[in-house]
Scaffold this motif. Structure first.
Motif, PDB file in Angstrom:
ATOM      1  N   THR A 164      51.040  25.255  40.479  1.00 13.99           N
ATOM      2  CA  THR A 164      51.517  24.486  39.626  1.00 13.99           C
ATOM      3  C   THR A 164      51.476  25.147  38.075  1.00 13.99           C
ATOM      4  O   THR A 164      50.627  26.022  37.960  1.00 13.99           O
ATOM      5  CB  THR A 164      50.593  22.976  39.267  1.00 13.99           C
ATOM      6  N   PRO A 165      52.419  24.768  37.404  1.00 11.84           N
ATOM      7  CA  PRO A 165      52.525  25.297  36.000  1.00 11.84           C
ATOM      8  C   PRO A 165      51.183  25.000  35.274  1.00 11.84           C
ATOM      9  O   PRO A 165      50.427  23.848  35.396  1.00 11.84           O
ATOM     10  CB  PRO A 165      53.694  24.563  35.376  1.00 11.84           C
ATOM     11  N   GLY A 166      50.779  26.148  34.679  1.00  7.36           N
ATOM     12  CA  GLY A 166      49.269  25.961  34.130  1.00  7.36           C
ATOM     13  C   GLY A 166      48.027  26.074  35.054  1.00  7.36           C
ATOM     14  O   GLY A 166      46.922  26.067  34.497  1.00  7.36           O
ATOM     15  N   GLY A 167      48.530  26.325  36.229  1.00  8.20           N
ATOM     16  CA  GLY A 167      47.399  26.533  37.331  1.00  8.20           C
ATOM     17  C   GLY A 167      47.069  28.116  37.239  1.00  8.20           C
ATOM     18  O   GLY A 167      47.157  28.895  36.378  1.00  8.20           O
ATOM     19  N   ARG A 168      46.037  28.408  38.205  1.00  9.88           N
ATOM     20  CA  ARG A 168      45.236  29.534  38.067  1.00  9.88           C
ATOM     21  C   ARG A 168      45.666  30.384  39.483  1.00  9.88           C
ATOM     22  O   ARG A 168      45.023  29.600  40.270  1.00  9.88           O
ATOM     23  CB  ARG A 168      43.797  29.435  37.731  1.00  9.88           C
ATOM     24  N   LEU A 169      45.602  31.881  39.462  1.00  8.71           N
ATOM     25  CA  LEU A 169      45.380  32.595  40.538  1.00  8.71           C
ATOM     26  C   LEU A 169      44.220  33.394  40.313  1.00  8.71           C
ATOM     27  O   LEU A 169      43.991  34.182  39.207  1.00  8.71           O
ATOM     28  CB  LEU A 169      46.629  33.658  40.723  1.00  8.71           C
ATOM     29  N   ILE A 170      43.334  33.348  40.921  1.00  9.72           N
ATOM     30  CA  ILE A 170      41.868  34.119  40.727  1.00  9.72           C
ATOM     31  C   ILE A 170      41.903  35.019  42.164  1.00  9.72           C
ATOM     32  O   ILE A 170      41.988  34.889  43.411  1.00  9.72           O
ATOM     33  CB  ILE A 170      40.696  33.178  41.097  1.00  9.72           C
ATOM     34  N   VAL A 171      41.972  36.277  41.991  1.00 10.91           N
ATOM     35  CA  VAL A 171      41.838  37.588  42.830  1.00 10.91           C
ATOM     36  C   VAL A 171      40.605  38.027  42.889  1.00 10.91           C
ATOM     37  O   VAL A 171      39.934  38.544  41.662  1.00 10.91           O
ATOM     38  CB  VAL A 171      43.015  38.554  42.606  1.00 10.91           C
ATOM     39  N   TYR A 172      39.852  38.186  44.111  1.00 13.29           N
ATOM     40  CA  TYR A 172      38.502  38.509  43.778  1.00 13.29           C
ATOM     41  C   TYR A 172      38.345  39.822  44.899  1.00 13.29           C
ATOM     42  O   TYR A 172      37.069  40.291  45.233  1.00 13.29           O
ATOM     43  CB  TYR A 172      37.486  37.496  44.341  1.00 13.29           C
TER      44      TYR A 172
END
Length: 331
Positions: A235-243
């Motif tokens: 969603t707009p304003g959401g977050r992608l966290i790549v670990y």
């Protein structure tokens, strides 16, 4: 006699050898631990292969996690006593310390008391997955109760811990797996929905599962160009966290094709384990989850004895596991 796993050259699992070593003595701020079980991590396979963030200083040992008993205390160590059951957590560089041995010296700051009720194998399997999931999903408060979170490659130890962590936060986990063989296991672990990416379209499946809204957070160990697809369900304003970086290809900036506001970041569990205050919070969160049954160690397979280390690493690299691989120490 104490023994340790050592490699003289980088390469495949076959470079690992088990050798007798002198009994190590702890220095200031260190403990010597008699190891009962070792938790295996993909970072160790990368380190052994020369593909990790740090290059080994050859000859080298390796290892981030273990469970065992305190045998000796270095100068200045408090909070532990000889005979204490402890677990070693990933709070150091493998160029400085390692856990693949019968007797290992580790920083006291990378050691926690073993949770009551867990076996040594479980103690060696719990910390890396849950500390990783905690720091990414719970520590900064971005993921809220009622939010959807997409967890890719979810049959790994970290993926399973992320499912349970999301549930404990009141969020709704959607898991991905390449084949249907692991689907039932992910549902049993608490996933609200499982997308089998080898058979289903990721974007349409996630949008269907979220009523067209998408997810607030995506938690991904793959990286590479696939992040552009993940960005389409955030969603707009959401977050992608790549670990992680299972795909060695370059990772583009999500949102550049649509200009949708997606905050993306690379995340390391060491952000938690190298910060004493954050580690205290993480330790409290995980032990509370263990105590109330929200969290459980997910062990795929236990290999017996240091001499099984090559076979254990081959299994680690097979990608067939569901959960953690553990190597017990029988000497």
């Amino acid at each position: 006699m104490p023994r340790s796993v050592v490699f003289d050259t980088v390469g495949g699992p076959e470079v690992l050898t088990v050798r007798p070593v002198p009994l190590p003595e702890p220095g200031p701020g260190e403990l010597r631990v008699r190891v009962a079980a070792i938790g295996l991590n993909r970072a160790e396979a990368l380190f052994r292969s020369g593909l990790y963030l740090e290059q080994p200083k050859l000859p080298s040992t390796l290892g981030y996690e273990a469970s065992g008993t305190v045998e000796a205390l270095g100068e200045g160590v408090t909070g532990f006593a000889v005979g204490d059951a402890v677990d070693v957590i990933p709070a150091f560089s493998q160029t400085d310390y390692g856990t693949y041995g019968t007797h290992v010296v580790v920083p006291a700051s990378a050691t926690v008391h073993h949770p009551a009720g867990l076996t040594p194998a479980q103690g060696a399997a719990i910390w890396m997955p849950y500390l990783t999931a905690y720091g990414a999903l719970a520590e900064d408060g971005h993921l809220r109760a009622g939010d959807h979170v997409l967890i890719t490659a979810a049959a790994s130890g970290v993926g399973l811990a992320a499912i349970r962590t999301a549930r404990r936060l009141g969020a709704i986990p959607i898991a991905t797996t390449r084949t249907a063989a692991k689907q039932r296991h992910l549902l049993d672990a608490g996933a609200a929905h499982v997308v089998v990416t080898g058979e289903e379209d990721l974007v349409s499946s996630v949008l269907d599962a979220t009523g067209g809204r998408g997810v607030r957070t995506a938690f991904d160990p793959v990286a590479g160009p696939g992040v552009l697809t993940l960005a389409r369900v955030i969603t707009p304003g959401g977050r992608l966290i790549v670990y992680g970086r299972l795909d060695p290809a370059d990772t583009p900036l999500p949102g550049q094709d649509t200009f949708v506001s997606v905050l993306s970041r690379f995340y390391s569990m060491h952000e938690v384990t190298h910060d004493p205050a954050r580690l205290r919070r993480a330790h409290a969160f995980v032990t509370a989850g263990l105590a109330d049954g929200s969290f459980t160690p997910a062990i795929d397979r236990v290999f017996e004895g240091l001499d099984a280390v090559v076979d254990a690493h081959r299994h680690l690299e097979s990608g067939a596991q569901i959960g953690k691989i553990v190597l017990t120490v029988i000497d």
